[in-house]
Design a protein around this motif. Structure first.
Motif, PDB file in Angstrom:
ATOM      1  N   ASP A 497       0.807  -1.227   0.000  1.00 26.42           N
ATOM      2  CA  ASP A 497       0.000   0.000   0.000  1.00 26.42           C
ATOM      3  C   ASP A 497       0.836   1.271   0.000  1.00 26.42           C
ATOM      4  O   ASP A 497       0.297   2.368   0.073  1.00 26.42           O
ATOM      5  N   GLY A 498       2.175   1.136  -0.075  1.00 20.92           N
ATOM      6  CA  GLY A 498       3.042   2.310  -0.128  1.00 20.92           C
ATOM      7  C   GLY A 498       3.613   2.745   1.200  1.00 20.92           C
ATOM      8  O   GLY A 498       4.370   3.718   1.262  1.00 20.92           O
ATOM      9  N   ASN A 499       3.263   2.044   2.284  1.00 22.60           N
ATOM     10  CA  ASN A 499       3.866   2.312   3.590  1.00 22.60           C
ATOM     11  C   ASN A 499       5.137   1.478   3.757  1.00 22.60           C
ATOM     12  O   ASN A 499       5.278   0.397   3.170  1.00 22.60           O
ATOM     13  N   TYR A 500       6.051   2.001   4.604  1.00 18.85           N
ATOM     14  CA  TYR A 500       7.296   1.293   4.888  1.00 18.85           C
ATOM     15  C   TYR A 500       7.182   0.512   6.191  1.00 18.85           C
ATOM     16  O   TYR A 500       6.514   0.933   7.142  1.00 18.85           O
ATOM     17  N   VAL A 501       7.837  -0.636   6.210  1.00 16.38           N
ATOM     18  CA  VAL A 501       7.910  -1.443   7.425  1.00 16.38           C
ATOM     19  C   VAL A 501       8.926  -0.803   8.368  1.00 16.38           C
ATOM     20  O   VAL A 501      10.025  -0.435   7.941  1.00 16.38           O
ATOM     21  N   GLY A 502       8.559  -0.685   9.637  1.00 14.94           N
ATOM     22  CA  GLY A 502       9.481  -0.089  10.604  1.00 14.94           C
ATOM     23  C   GLY A 502       9.234  -0.625  11.996  1.00 14.94           C
ATOM     24  O   GLY A 502       8.221  -1.283  12.280  1.00 14.94           O
ATOM     25  N   LEU A 503      10.178  -0.340  12.890  1.00 12.16           N
ATOM     26  CA  LEU A 503      10.054  -0.753  14.288  1.00 12.16           C
ATOM     27  C   LEU A 503       8.951   0.053  14.977  1.00 12.16           C
ATOM     28  O   LEU A 503       8.986   1.277  14.992  1.00 12.16           O
ATOM     29  N   ASP A 504       8.014  -0.662  15.557  1.00 12.67           N
ATOM     30  CA  ASP A 504       6.986  -0.016  16.363  1.00 12.67           C
ATOM     31  C   ASP A 504       7.464   0.124  17.808  1.00 12.67           C
ATOM     32  O   ASP A 504       7.058   1.045  18.520  1.00 12.67           O
ATOM     33  N   SER A 505       8.322  -0.813  18.216  1.00 10.70           N
ATOM     34  CA  SER A 505       8.933  -0.770  19.555  1.00 10.70           C
ATOM     35  C   SER A 505      10.365  -1.282  19.457  1.00 10.70           C
ATOM     36  O   SER A 505      10.585  -2.424  19.041  1.00 10.70           O
ATOM     37  N   TYR A 506      11.333  -0.427  19.815  1.00  6.10           N
ATOM     38  CA  TYR A 506      12.733  -0.869  19.824  1.00  6.10           C
ATOM     39  C   TYR A 506      12.953  -1.940  20.892  1.00  6.10           C
ATOM     40  O   TYR A 506      13.760  -2.846  20.725  1.00  6.10           O
ATOM     41  N   LEU A 507      12.225  -1.843  21.986  1.00  3.99           N
ATOM     42  CA  LEU A 507      12.428  -2.781  23.087  1.00  3.99           C
ATOM     43  C   LEU A 507      11.924  -4.174  22.744  1.00  3.99           C
ATOM     44  O   LEU A 507      12.642  -5.167  22.906  1.00  3.99           O
ATOM     45  N   PHE A 508      10.690  -4.255  22.238  1.00  2.00           N
ATOM     46  CA  PHE A 508      10.098  -5.568  21.956  1.00  2.00           C
ATOM     47  C   PHE A 508      10.291  -6.002  20.499  1.00  2.00           C
ATOM     48  O   PHE A 508      10.034  -7.151  20.158  1.00  2.00           O
ATOM     49  N   GLY A 509      10.717  -5.096  19.652  1.00  2.00           N
ATOM     50  CA  GLY A 509      10.986  -5.443  18.259  1.00  2.00           C
ATOM     51  C   GLY A 509       9.751  -5.611  17.405  1.00  2.00           C
ATOM     52  O   GLY A 509       9.833  -6.175  16.305  1.00  2.00           O
ATOM     53  N   ILE A 518      11.220   7.213   5.503  1.00  2.00           N
ATOM     54  CA  ILE A 518      12.280   6.281   5.878  1.00  2.00           C
ATOM     55  C   ILE A 518      13.181   6.970   6.907  1.00  2.00           C
ATOM     56  O   ILE A 518      13.973   7.859   6.570  1.00  2.00           O
ATOM     57  N   ASP A 519      13.016   6.576   8.165  1.00  2.00           N
ATOM     58  CA  ASP A 519      13.908   7.020   9.229  1.00  2.00           C
ATOM     59  C   ASP A 519      14.756   5.829   9.669  1.00  2.00           C
ATOM     60  O   ASP A 519      14.750   4.778   9.023  1.00  2.00           O
ATOM     61  N   SER A 520      15.457   5.972  10.755  1.00  2.00           N
ATOM     62  CA  SER A 520      16.338   4.883  11.192  1.00  2.00           C
ATOM     63  C   SER A 520      15.552   3.601  11.498  1.00  2.00           C
ATOM     64  O   SER A 520      16.034   2.491  11.239  1.00  2.00           O
ATOM     65  N   GLY A 521      14.339   3.743  12.038  1.00  2.00           N
ATOM     66  CA  GLY A 521      13.548   2.562  12.381  1.00  2.00           C
ATOM     67  C   GLY A 521      13.037   1.815  11.174  1.00  2.00           C
ATOM     68  O   GLY A 521      12.565   0.672  11.308  1.00  2.00           O
TER      69      GLY A 521
END
Length: 572
Positions: A497-509, A518-521
């Motif tokens: 759908d044009g969205n990027y996959v990224g970390l929703d939580s750095y702690l739980f992954g 596109i950021d670091s996550g």
């Protein structure tokens, strides 16, 4: 009274004995008339000629393409033996239908260039394969109420010739209104839809309309999924009672899926969500822009004006996408534009869509009540199209064919057709190579699927905008991703759908595909494990893991690489 009863009993016994030897109603009839009916399920007109010494009334001299006609009426009389030969022929082949009477009994058979069916009197449906002028056909027949005169029904059905598999520069589309609308009077929906997967096989994409009846339609789409795993979603507008009933199915992945809901409508048809569905399809590296629609029906002024306004909206929507001029645009569906009765509307359709209707090499009507038992009489119309966009890449060859999907199964005997519409298929060949160069592993820019260790697939729920899992047992649009190469050697993962996959939580992954930037996550590092297998390291320093090796959740939560952290890249 007892004496009369004994006489009646003796007569009845005599009739039983006589009936056992002569399969007719001879005790009550000394003369019977039998109608001989023929269905011409081919696109060739068949000439009809009769010979023999039977008392017969010839009813027609030819049978048009796809039509059913009563050929003759043969008289069966006690004390006579007669023969009747009905010759059906065209420029390429002939079929002989043979009948013989003996008293009021009737035997029948048939002869073709490679088939001999001897005279027999079974009323059961019989189906025989034959080759005529080098092409495959089925000759089938049965009898109905022959002991009362009744009828003999023959049908000659040409085996459909499927499109040849083509390279990346060819694209074949089947457009079919499947009439899955019980609320509007559709008949035998389950039976007809059961027969459709075989008809729909071997195309690059399908455009289906009137996909309304929930259970049988869902079952049909499920059966088609193994060949056409990429299936568009429905479009529905709040305040409407029904969805659009329009679908795009493809054997090649969608890069983009979108839609537009028409604002124009009139009357009761406003209950359905009319609109156009768009899919950008990637076939082995070549892009095709496919649009599917089903517009307002009927030709009175109110419905016609609504339909033309919908076509205006469709044209404006296509132009708003600013599609590259060097990529093909194909439009297909039940446009409900009757070019037979309203040729000026066909011209308007081409103008407002910046499109061109292809030359039709098939039947003259896509809705034909003279040949299709389901079609509403007396309508004979041309409503279903495949068109090309004139402002985009032009094919080097293209045509469309209106043809009649039919079945000879017992449940559809005499009805034949699988819908009240005939199907339209568009066949396109474009400039370019059959096997163009594509990106090498890890297939940056191409649609890919990530298969887990146990054969499941990574999926973005709803194709993006939500959580990521490894819980899918099949590929499709939700399981489609693209790797985007970054300057630092890492990648971003783009959902359908044009969205990027990224970390929703750095702690739980935990991971979501709900990021527009596109950021670091949203950056991942690929670890090449060989044989198209990879691991993916997220920005939290941990590797993506499919719980239980697949079939469940997915998270960036592992410090090392094992089977559960290994994914196979699959490029369609």
């Amino acid at each position: 009274m007892r004496y009369l009863f004994r006489i009646s009993t003796h007569i009845a016994i005599f009739c039983v004995i006589l009936l056992a030897s002569i399969p007719t109603n001879a005790c009550n009839e000394t003369e019977l008339d039998t109608e001989i009916v023929f269905t011409n399920s081919s696109l060739y007109t068949m000439q009809v000629s009769l010979s023999g010494n039977a008392q017969v009334n010839q009813l027609v001299s030819f049978v048009p393409p796809l039509a059913t006609r009563s050929l003759a009426s043969i008289k069966r009389m006690a004390g006579t033996t007669t023969d009747l030969n009905i010759l059906l022929n065209n420029e390429d082949y002939q079929v002989s239908l043979e009948q013989q009477t003996s008293d009021t009994g009737l035997s029948f058979g048939a002869v073709t260039e490679d088939l001999y069916i001897p005279l027999q009197n079974s009323s059961e449906i019989q189906r025989h394969s034959t080759t005529l002028a080098g092409e495959a056909y089925t000759l089938a027949f049965n009898g109905t109420d022959l002991d009362k005169g009744g009828s003999l029904t023959y049908v000659l059905q040409k085996t459909d010739i499927k499109p040849e598999p083509g390279g990346a520069n060819s694209f074949n589309v089947l457009s079919y209104n499947i009439w899955s609308t019980t609320i509007y009077g559709s008949k035998k929906v389950d039976t007809r839809l059961d027969e459709m997967p075989a008809v729909m096989a071997d195309y690059d994409a399908l455009v289906l309309t009137e996909v309304f009846d929930l259970v049988p339609s869902k079952e049909l789409l499920a059966k088609l999924r193994s060949e056409y795993p990429y299936q568009s979603g429905e479009i529905f507008k709040a305040g409407k009672l029904m969805e659009s009933g329009t679908r795009i199915l493809s054997r090649w992945p969608f890069e983009i899926e979108d839609s537009h809901v028409y604002t124009a409508c009139d009357g009761i048809q406003c209950a359905a969500t009319r609109g156009v569905i768009y899919a950008r399809i990637n076939k082995q590296g070549n892009v095709y822009h496919l649009f599917a629609t089903h517009t307002q029906s009927s030709d009175d002024d109110a419905n016609r004006n609504a339909r033309l306004a919908q076509l205006d909206e469709m044209g404006d929507y296509i132009r708003s996408l600013n599609l590259p001029a060097d990529e093909p645009v194909i439009m297909a569906g039940d446009f409900n534009v009757n070019k037979i009765g309203l040729p000026e509307d066909r011209d308007y359709m081409e103008e407002t869509l910046d499109g061109l209707e292809l030359e039709n090499i098939g039947h003259n009507f896509s809705f034909d009540s003279d040949t299709n038992t389901w079609a509403e009489k007396p309508l004979m119309e041309y409503l279903d199209y495949t068109l090309i966009g004139l402002d985009n890449l032009q094919p080097v060859s293209a045509f469309q064919e209106i043809f009649a999907p039919r079945s000879l199964i017992t449940e559809l005997w005499g009805d034949w057709d699988l819908s009240d519409h005939y199907a339209a298929r568009g066949m396109f060949i474009y400039p370019g190579e059959e096997n163009p160069d594509r990106t090498l592993f890890p297939y940056i820019g191409d649609v890919i699927h990530l298969e887990t260790d146990n054969g499941n697939f990574v999926r973005a729920m709803s194709g993006g905008g939500s959580f990521i899992s490894a819980g899918s047992d099949q590929i499709g649009t939700w399981e489609s991703f693209r790797f985007v190469g970054l300057d630092n050697g890492k990648i971003a993962i783009l959902a359908r759908d044009g969205n990027y996959v990224g970390l929703d939580s750095y702690l739980f992954g935990t991971l979501k595909a709900n990021n527009q930037n596109i950021d670091s996550g949203e950056q991942f590092e690929i670890v090449n494990l060989g044989n198209n297998k990879i691991a993916l390291e997220a920005d939290n320093g941990r590797y993506l893991r499919a719980d239980f090796g697949g079939g469940a959740g997915l998270s960036a939560s592992s410090w090392s690489i094992g089977n559960n952290q290994t994914f196979t890249l699959i490029r369609p």
